[in-house]
Write a protein that holds these residues in place. Structure first.
Motif, PDB file in Angstrom:
ATOM      1  N   LEU A 380      43.037   6.223  41.422  1.00  0.00           N
ATOM      2  CA  LEU A 380      43.467   6.763  40.107  1.00  0.00           C
ATOM      3  C   LEU A 380      44.009   8.246  40.249  1.00  0.00           C
ATOM      4  N   ALA A 381      43.361   8.706  41.353  1.00  0.00           N
ATOM      5  CA  ALA A 381      44.024  10.104  41.987  1.00  0.00           C
ATOM      6  C   ALA A 381      45.237  10.257  42.118  1.00  0.00           C
ATOM      7  N   LEU A 382      45.950   9.079  42.557  1.00  0.00           N
ATOM      8  CA  LEU A 382      47.428   9.307  43.011  1.00  0.00           C
ATOM      9  C   LEU A 382      48.269   8.401  41.999  1.00  0.00           C
ATOM     10  N   SER A 383      47.605   7.972  40.870  1.00  0.00           N
ATOM     11  CA  SER A 383      48.466   7.275  39.990  1.00  0.00           C
ATOM     12  C   SER A 383      48.825   8.259  38.806  1.00  0.00           C
ATOM     13  N   ARG A 384      50.120   7.587  38.384  1.00  0.00           N
ATOM     14  CA  ARG A 384      50.519   8.518  37.176  1.00  0.00           C
ATOM     15  C   ARG A 384      49.896   8.676  36.030  1.00  0.00           C
ATOM     16  N   MET A 385      48.925   7.688  35.901  1.00  0.00           N
ATOM     17  CA  MET A 385      47.930   7.611  34.652  1.00  0.00           C
ATOM     18  C   MET A 385      47.178   8.729  34.550  1.00  0.00           C
ATOM     19  N   LEU A 386      46.657   9.547  35.767  1.00  0.00           N
ATOM     20  CA  LEU A 386      45.849  10.390  35.692  1.00  0.00           C
ATOM     21  C   LEU A 386      45.995  11.653  34.667  1.00  0.00           C
ATOM     22  N   ARG A 387      44.998  11.824  34.015  1.00  0.00           N
ATOM     23  CA  ARG A 387      45.141  13.292  33.268  1.00  0.00           C
ATOM     24  C   ARG A 387      44.518  14.369  33.783  1.00  0.00           C
ATOM     25  N   ARG A 388      45.487  14.980  34.637  1.00  0.00           N
ATOM     26  CA  ARG A 388      45.075  16.128  35.479  1.00  0.00           C
ATOM     27  C   ARG A 388      44.066  17.038  34.463  1.00  0.00           C
ATOM     28  N   GLU A 389      44.360  17.425  33.356  1.00  0.00           N
ATOM     29  CA  GLU A 389      43.606  18.511  32.568  1.00  0.00           C
ATOM     30  C   GLU A 389      41.979  17.990  32.359  1.00  0.00           C
ATOM     31  N   ALA A 390      41.815  16.408  32.610  1.00  0.00           N
ATOM     32  CA  ALA A 390      40.408  16.267  32.800  1.00  0.00           C
ATOM     33  C   ALA A 390      39.590  16.539  33.798  1.00  0.00           C
ATOM     34  N   MET A 391      40.151  16.954  34.998  1.00  0.00           N
ATOM     35  CA  MET A 391      39.701  16.982  36.344  1.00  0.00           C
ATOM     36  C   MET A 391      39.585  18.528  36.530  1.00  0.00           C
ATOM     37  N   ARG A 392      38.508  18.947  37.452  1.00  0.00           N
ATOM     38  CA  ARG A 392      38.279  20.194  38.045  1.00  0.00           C
ATOM     39  C   ARG A 392      39.041  20.206  39.371  1.00  0.00           C
ATOM     40  N   GLU A 393      39.882  20.759  39.672  1.00  0.00           N
ATOM     41  CA  GLU A 393      41.015  21.104  40.824  1.00  0.00           C
ATOM     42  C   GLU A 393      40.426  21.989  41.979  1.00  0.00           C
ATOM     43  N   CYS A 394      40.885  21.840  42.943  1.00  0.00           N
ATOM     44  CA  CYS A 394      40.763  22.769  44.344  1.00  0.00           C
ATOM     45  C   CYS A 394      42.096  22.428  45.243  1.00  0.00           C
ATOM     46  N   GLU A 395      43.088  23.474  45.385  1.00  0.00           N
ATOM     47  CA  GLU A 395      43.815  23.426  46.240  1.00  0.00           C
ATOM     48  C   GLU A 395      43.597  23.392  47.446  1.00  0.00           C
ATOM     49  N   VAL A 396      44.026  22.971  48.461  1.00  0.00           N
ATOM     50  CA  VAL A 396      43.537  23.089  50.048  1.00  0.00           C
ATOM     51  C   VAL A 396      44.909  23.139  50.747  1.00  0.00           C
ATOM     52  N   ASP A 397      44.709  23.830  52.060  1.00  0.00           N
ATOM     53  CA  ASP A 397      45.662  23.881  53.192  1.00  0.00           C
ATOM     54  C   ASP A 397      45.864  22.694  53.950  1.00  0.00           C
ATOM     55  N   ALA A 398      46.895  22.559  54.645  1.00  0.00           N
ATOM     56  CA  ALA A 398      47.106  21.611  55.285  1.00  0.00           C
ATOM     57  C   ALA A 398      46.168  20.848  56.425  1.00  0.00           C
ATOM     58  N   ARG A 399      45.447  22.062  57.268  1.00  0.00           N
ATOM     59  CA  ARG A 399      44.380  21.523  57.921  1.00  0.00           C
ATOM     60  C   ARG A 399      43.106  20.838  57.316  1.00  0.00           C
ATOM     61  N   THR A 400      42.925  21.150  56.055  1.00  0.00           N
ATOM     62  CA  THR A 400      41.644  20.848  55.308  1.00  0.00           C
ATOM     63  C   THR A 400      42.230  19.634  54.818  1.00  0.00           C
ATOM     64  N   ALA A 401      43.541  19.481  54.408  1.00  0.00           N
ATOM     65  CA  ALA A 401      44.305  18.123  53.803  1.00  0.00           C
ATOM     66  C   ALA A 401      43.991  16.985  54.787  1.00  0.00           C
ATOM     67  N   ILE A 402      44.591  17.260  56.168  1.00  0.00           N
ATOM     68  CA  ILE A 402      44.160  16.345  57.135  1.00  0.00           C
ATOM     69  C   ILE A 402      42.816  16.038  57.398  1.00  0.00           C
ATOM     70  N   ASP A 403      41.931  16.892  57.597  1.00  0.00           N
ATOM     71  CA  ASP A 403      40.733  16.633  57.646  1.00  0.00           C
ATOM     72  C   ASP A 403      40.072  15.439  56.583  1.00  0.00           C
ATOM     73  N   TYR A 404      40.488  15.997  55.397  1.00  0.00           N
ATOM     74  CA  TYR A 404      40.159  15.049  54.241  1.00  0.00           C
ATOM     75  C   TYR A 404      40.336  13.706  54.572  1.00  0.00           C
ATOM     76  N   LEU A 405      41.827  13.476  54.889  1.00  0.00           N
ATOM     77  CA  LEU A 405      42.528  12.289  55.054  1.00  0.00           C
ATOM     78  C   LEU A 405      41.866  11.429  56.353  1.00  0.00           C
ATOM     79  N   SER A 406      41.289  12.422  57.211  1.00  0.00           N
ATOM     80  CA  SER A 406      40.632  11.622  58.191  1.00  0.00           C
ATOM     81  C   SER A 406      39.145  11.145  57.994  1.00  0.00           C
ATOM     82  N   CYS A 407      38.953  11.401  56.750  1.00  0.00           N
ATOM     83  CA  CYS A 407      37.159  11.406  56.213  1.00  0.00           C
ATOM     84  C   CYS A 407      36.132  11.877  56.834  1.00  0.00           C
ATOM     85  N   LYS A 408      36.774  13.459  57.163  1.00  0.00           N
ATOM     86  CA  LYS A 408      35.835  14.372  57.874  1.00  0.00           C
ATOM     87  C   LYS A 408      35.214  15.320  56.836  1.00  0.00           C
TER      88      LYS A 408
END
Length: 466
Positions: A380-408
């Motif tokens: 759902l996160a990656l789908s174009r069906m997601l209604r962004r306004e319904a979610m609380r969001e937090c922008e992260v930097d590249a290092r945090t993004a890679i940690d997240y994608l590594s399940c850290k």
């Protein structure tokens, strides 16, 4: 690398100017190219001379970066694909220009490059089926299509013979058939090692079987896009001739195709064929031809009745509030009339499909119920069906993004709201965490995680849309 002597003799026996210098070209380094996802919020920052001529969203790169550590790759912002294979994007855009939604089947789809290129070219509202015979490859296909984010898409795993029973079910069928792989010889050593005349004949027999099984599934007037990544005529021009003779297929000319630099026509054939040959074009070996099924009365297909856009529970039961909550997370054309169902603790959404669609119904895994929590899924996160306004969001930097994608574990900025939070990178969804205040539970699928260590790769061929 030494090319097989019998392969060189075969190519020389054609005496085709298109193949002149092929042996030398196969000893040169391959090109590197990527294709942007127009469904996402980025566009190419590339000059005209670096763009792939036959695909507006494609761009050549001067060298191969470490794509694994590029967050945008995992967000589905772009796809790494050989430029020659992007030609299907032009084929579909030019032949379906001005037409309404279609039913599209990619019969041999893994890992998903041509499927995603097709999705970017199909008319709005089209429904897509993608099939792969090998289960492990089907899993990769499913992941790549989930990241691309187009909801009316379904992945199946099995032989193409199943589609022969769906008479006239598809308006366009793409068959990138298994082949001897000559076009991959400068990229993959195994393509050189495994080649033999016997392999060519074996592949040709399999190809005849595949196209014969797919032909009944094509609607009258529909298009079959046949392609291989090989050079010999047996698997290419002779297969086109087989389709014409056996089924009365009509050869289709692709508008403007021969105006692109380096694209060659077929060898010793009266039919419209398109060859991409290293040394002539900036890309690997590819053969493609389009064939139309003769017009006839359309099959008797009853349109699906529109579905009501509401959460459905068991008859006579109270409305499931979890389903109602999930329906508030989606929007867009595919969400209009979508069906939301629950199987145990798993919640699924069936997006709106083409009214004549008779394939497996697409389903998007939307959420998992855990106690009082409803945990939205990565799909759902990656789908174009997601209604962004319904979610609380937090922008992260590249290092945090890679940690997240590594399940850290990831550290969130002070002030990040508690509960389920959608992480974003570059303004585009990355995935969900559950913020507990002192720490955040990483909800990224472990089967998708980056397994190797490395620093983020900041790509420079993308820029934010205005």
């Amino acid at each position: 690398m030494n090319l097989p002597e019998e392969f060189i003799k075969l190519i020389e026996s054609y005496r085709a100017p298109q193949l002149a210098g092929l042996g030398e070209a196969l000893l040169t380094p391959p090109e590197v190219s990527v294709r942007i996802n127009p469904l996402k919020s980025r566009r190419l920052a590339a000059s005209a001379d670096t763009r792939v001529p036959w695909c507006y969203e494609g761009v050549y790169l001067p060298e191969r970066p470490r794509f694994t550590f590029s967050p945008e790759l995992h967000q589905g912002v772009y796809y790494v694909q050989d430029a020659s294979s992007m030609f299907i994007n032009h084929v579909l855009k030019s032949l379906l220009d001005g037409k309404g939604p279609v039913r599209y089947l990619d019969a041999c789809a893994a890992p998903g490059g041509k499927t995603t290129a097709a999705i970017s070219a199909l008319p709005a509202g089209s429904t897509v089926g993608a099939n792969e015979y090998v289960a492990a490859r089907a899993a990769v296909l499913r992941e790549n299509l989930a990241k691309w984010g187009y909801p009316p898409t379904t992945v199946t795993c099995g032989p193409v013979s199943r589609f022969g029973e769906q008479t006239g079910a598809y308006d366009v069928i793409a068959a990138d058939v298994p082949c001897s792989g000559e076009g991959m010889m400068r990229k993959e050593a195994v393509a050189v090692e495994q080649w033999s005349p016997q392999l060519v004949e074996k592949c040709a027999a399999l190809q005849r079987e595949i196209v014969s099984e797919l032909w009944p599934a094509l609607a009258p007037g529909g298009l079959l896009i046949y392609s291989t990544c090989t050079f010999n005529r047996t698997e290419n021009e002779e297969m086109v001739a087989y389709l014409v003779k056996q089924f009365g297929a009509e050869s289709v000319e692709v508008p403007s195709a021969m105006a692109f630099p380096g694209i060659a026509g077929g060898i010793d054939t009266p039919y419209h064929c398109y060859r991409f040959i290293p040394g002539r074009t900036r890309g690997e070996g590819l053969f493609m031809a389009v064939l139309r099924k003769p017009d006839d009365d359309l099959p008797n297909c009853e349109p699906r009745r529109p579905k009501k856009n509401k959460a459905r529970g068991e008859k006579g039961s109270k409305p499931d509030m979890a389903l109602k909550s999930v329906m508030e997370w989606i929007e867009g054309p595919a969400a209009e009339g979508a069906k939301c169902t629950r199987e145990g603790d798993e919640i699924w959404i069936e997006p709106t499909v083409h009214p004549l669609w008779r394939g497996v119904v697409p389903r998007l895994h939307a959420a998992t119920v855990k106690g009082k929590d409803i945990i939205p899924s990565q799909h759902l996160a990656l789908s174009r069906m997601l209604r962004r306004e319904a979610m609380r969001e937090c922008e992260v930097d590249a290092r945090t993004a890679i940690d997240y994608l590594s399940c850290k574990a990831v550290a969130l900025p002070d002030g990040t709201p508690r509960g389920i939070v959608l992480l974003t990178y570059g303004g585009e969804p990355l995935g969900f965490v559950k913020n507990l205040g002192g720490r955040a539970n990483n909800l990224y699928p472990r089967q998708w995680r980056i397994l190797t260590e490395g620093e983020p790769e900041i790509v420079d061929f993308l820029q934010q849309n205005d």
